[in-house]
Motif scaffolding. Structure first.
Motif, PDB file in Angstrom:
ATOM      1  N   CYS A 155      -4.394  49.485 -76.090  1.00 27.21           N
ATOM      2  CA  CYS A 155      -5.319  49.805 -74.965  1.00 27.21           C
ATOM      3  C   CYS A 155      -5.187  51.150 -74.498  1.00 27.21           C
ATOM      4  O   CYS A 155      -4.006  51.613 -73.997  1.00 27.21           O
ATOM      5  CB  CYS A 155      -4.915  48.669 -73.661  1.00 27.21           C
ATOM      6  SG  CYS A 155      -5.943  49.044 -72.389  1.00 27.21           S
TER       7      CYS A 155
ATOM      8  N   CYS B 181      -6.717  44.098 -69.391  1.00 21.23           N
ATOM      9  CA  CYS B 181      -7.942  44.536 -68.820  1.00 21.23           C
ATOM     10  C   CYS B 181      -9.153  43.506 -68.638  1.00 21.23           C
ATOM     11  O   CYS B 181      -9.810  43.425 -67.655  1.00 21.23           O
ATOM     12  CB  CYS B 181      -8.703  45.490 -69.697  1.00 21.23           C
ATOM     13  SG  CYS B 181      -7.584  47.125 -69.697  1.00 21.23           S
TER      14      CYS B 181
ATOM     15  N   CYS C 115      -8.317  43.673 -74.877  1.00 23.26           N
ATOM     16  CA  CYS C 115      -6.898  43.893 -74.155  1.00 23.26           C
ATOM     17  C   CYS C 115      -6.889  42.695 -73.279  1.00 23.26           C
ATOM     18  O   CYS C 115      -7.600  42.345 -72.369  1.00 23.26           O
ATOM     19  CB  CYS C 115      -6.926  45.106 -73.571  1.00 23.26           C
ATOM     20  SG  CYS C 115      -5.585  45.336 -72.385  1.00 23.26           S
TER      21      CYS C 115
ATOM     22  N   HIS D  16      -3.532  50.685 -70.599  1.00 22.92           N
ATOM     23  CA  HIS D  16      -2.196  50.251 -70.638  1.00 22.92           C
ATOM     24  C   HIS D  16      -1.165  50.247 -71.926  1.00 22.92           C
ATOM     25  O   HIS D  16       0.013  50.178 -71.515  1.00 22.92           O
ATOM     26  CB  HIS D  16      -2.365  48.651 -70.817  1.00 22.92           C
ATOM     27  CG  HIS D  16      -2.958  48.172 -69.479  1.00 22.92           C
ATOM     28  ND1 HIS D  16      -4.417  47.560 -69.630  1.00 22.92           N
ATOM     29  CD2 HIS D  16      -3.004  47.896 -68.165  1.00 22.92           C
ATOM     30  CE1 HIS D  16      -4.976  47.335 -68.213  1.00 22.92           C
ATOM     31  NE2 HIS D  16      -4.035  47.363 -67.437  1.00 22.92           N
TER      32      HIS D  16
END
Ligand SMILES: [Zn+2]
Length: 245
Positions: A215, A240, A237, A218
């Motif tokens: 991601c 998210c 993700c 992240h």
């Protein structure tokens, strides 16, 4: 699989053939009569979702690229089955794989342009109304539905869901109306972004989840799993994107 933005670029590259007379038409498709095209002048080359439309005097050729369609301009060394090859006094182009048909009806009777996410006639309100009729379905299944989001492909589906922080396994009915509107808007915006990147040859660098390892926010691994009724691979993700269920 070619998606609508790539097909728009192909159609742009085909524009020099508009106004040119077809000298020779060939095919390896037994149900398609190519002779009808010889002597015709191309009036217009259009796109509808993932289909290329070649408008002639009073009929149209419809080419759907499906999964493996290929268009070659001024080169004909492709190995796939030739669906249509057209020769002009200046240049030639060929369609390989995919499907090819004639359309004899006026195009406005055959195609609902308001369902094409990249058409100026695209109608987001209509799409929202259609989603409301499928509240039990997964949003990822609905985004790939070509009767609602014509031209949207796997990249568009996954990137639009990432942009709106919605997990692909969310059900339509659990999504607030504003979230649905946001997803519809991002599906369209992504398609135009993709066209822009594709024109510059940099599309791959711009995907956030599609075939990505981590991601961009992240750094955590992106999930790649089959979700929904069509067994289509989704990319998301977990940090998210929220599951609305
Ligand atoms: Zn993330």
């Amino acid at each position: 699989m070619p998606e609508a933005p790539q097909i728009r670029l192909i159609v742009k590259d085909l524009q020099p053939f508009v106004g040119q007379k077809i000298i020779k038409a060939t095919t390896q498709e037994k149900d398609f009569e190519p002779k009808r095209l010889e002597g015709e002048t191309i009036k217009e080359i259009l796109v509808f979702g993932k289909q290329i439309l070649i408008r002639l005097s009073d009929f149209t050729v419809r080419y759907h690229l499906l999964m493996f369609g290929k268009v070659k301009i001024n080169e004909s060394n492709e190995k796939g089955k030739l669906r249509l090859g057209l020769k002009f006094s200046k240049g030639e182009f060929s369609f390989y794989a995919g499907t090819i048909y004639y359309i004899d009806e006026p195009l406005d009777e055959v195609f609902d342009w308001t369902t094409d996410v990249m058409n100026p006639k695209w109608d987001a309100t209509k799409a929202l109304g259609k989603l409301a009729k499928h509240e039990d379905e997964l949003i990822s299944d609905m985004l790939i539905d070509q009767d609602i989001f014509n031209g949207l492909g796997n990249k568009g589906v996954n990137e639009a869901l990432y942009r709106t922080k919605v997990h692909p396994a969310s059900t339509v009915g659990a999504l607030p109306i504003n979230k649905r509107k946001e997803i519809i808007k991002e599906a369209v915006d992504f398609s135009f972004d993709y066209l822009d990147w594709e024109e510059k040859g940099v599309a791959k660098n711009h995907f956030s989840v599609y075939l990505k390892k981590t991601c961009p926010v992240h750094g955590t691994p992106i999930k790649h799993e089959e979700i929904g009724k069509n067994g289509r691979k989704c990319h998301w993700c977990d940090e998210c994107q929220k599951v609305y269920a």
